[in-house]
Design an enzyme around this catalytic site. Structure first.
Site, PDB file in Angstrom:
ATOM      1  CE  LYS A 111      -4.184  -1.212  -0.572  1.00  8.01           C
ATOM      2  NZ  LYS A 111      -4.336  -2.582  -0.300  1.00  8.01           N
ATOM      3  CE  LYS A 194      -8.704 -17.129  -7.269  1.00  6.27           C
ATOM      4  NZ  LYS A 194      -9.035 -17.296  -5.875  1.00  6.27           N
ATOM      5  CE  LYS A 197     -12.848  -4.718  -6.598  1.00  5.55           C
ATOM      6  NZ  LYS A 197     -12.618  -4.304  -5.216  1.00  5.55           N
TER       7      LYS A 197
END
Ligand code: TRP
Length: 329
Positions: A111, A194, A197
């Site tokens: 982050k 898979k 998002k």
């Protein structure tokens, strides 16, 4: 009965991968464990400091989880910011969380790299808040994905440290909940891997039929089988897997047979797949919309959730205050 807890980030919508993965397991778990599920809206502020749509995101996530079947009468479903006890435990845990170990956390480093203009203190102490979330209910198990394993490890470390410091096994050490074979992997429509998002290959429970048809018709395929009974490549096997998940067994078999006989028409298979996904998601989408627009219901659910969560959190906090040495006059 063991206590299971999970935090849900109020970002994004549920896709079929979430539904047949973690969500299905949550629905089962609520009957077998003492379950706490909450929307981690404080956590979301660490990356979205000015969230114009904070309330709307929480409302969306709540509506979706309720629509798929989380039962607020059975589990404790609440919004993190409705439970101020968590913030007090967070403050107390921060007294014994060290800069070095917090700085070494992978999620923090990532982050800090992705938002260098906003490396705030709450980002650094994200693991202590997550620990407070978990141990305030003395949770035994936490279902987490790969990306949260280290944060859970930190939670165990802080819980263990607290128990040692105050010479009492106040907190059980939260273990990762392993779904094992129960975790169905839903493939994406882009050929490999898979549904996810960040992969941008998702079909969402909230997608309307037009969007679903468009996404499915654009799914990656190949030039078709050239020999009878050949093994389908991953791109095609993925479509069969999706049929297996949403269609009737005969439908999947019909297209598998057609593939084996080299008579398959991918366009027909995709049309069928799209309609079967639509048949599956339509009642859920309608339910999501009904709940989303029912403020009375949402207000009742969150009131009840906060009440149950605060009762449990309050008990723990009382014990913690005593151990630390706070006394009333
Ligand atoms: N950090 C988790 C995530 O990003 C969300 C979360 C917050 C959580 N508090 C938690 C998960 C406590 C499990 C337990 O997905």
């Amino acid at each position: 009965m063991e206590t299971v807890l999970s935090g849900i980030r109020p970002t994004g919508n549920l896709h079929l991968g979430n539904y047949f993965g973690a969500v299905k397991n949550f629905l089962k778990m609520q009957h077998n464990y003492n379950c706490y599920f909450f929307i981690a809206d404080w956590h979301s502020l660490t990356t979205h400091p000015t969230p114009e749509n904070l309330h709307d995101n929480v409302r969306t996530v709540l509506s979706e989880y309720l629509a798929v079947g989380l039962d607020p009468e059975i589990c404790t479903l609440y919004v993190q910011s409705d439970v101020p006890e968590i913030s007090e435990l967070y403050l107390l845990l921060n007294m014994n969380a060290y800069l070095g170990e917090l700085e070494r956390t992978t999620t923090f480093k990532e982050k800090a790299r992705s938002q260098p203009e906003n490396v705030n203190a709450a980002l650094l102490t994200y693991p202590t808040l997550m620990c407070a979330d978990i141990i305030i209910h003395k949770a035994n198990k936490v279902p987490v994905g790969k990306d949260q394993e280290q944060n859970l490890e930190m939670a165990r470390k802080f819980a263990r440290r607290f128990n040692r410091m105050y010479k009492k096994e106040v907190f059980p050490l939260p273990a990762p909940f392993n779904f094992g074979a129960d975790l169905v992997k839903v493939p994406g429509l882009d050929g490999t891997g898979k549904m996810g998002k960040s992969e941008g290959n998702g079909i969402y429970l909230s997608d309307d039929p037009k969007v679903i048809r468009k996404k499915v018709m654009r799914a990656v395929t190949d030039a078709g089988p050239t020999e009878e009974n050949q093994t389908p490549p991953e791109v095609i096997e993925n479509l069969f897997t999706l049929l297996n998940i949403v269609s009737s067994p005969d439908t999947e078999q019909y297209f598998r047979d057609a593939y084996a006989k080299c008579t398959i028409r991918y366009g027909d298979m995709k049309k069928q797949l799209a309609e079967d996904i639509i048949a599956f998601t339509t009642p859920i989408r309608e339910k999501i919309n009904d709940i989303y627009n029912n403020s009375d219901y949402l207000s009742e659910v969150t009131r009840m959730g906060a009440e149950k969560a605060r009762l449990s959190a309050g008990k723990t906090l009382k014990e913690v205050r005593q151990l630390i040495g706070f006394k009333s006059f």
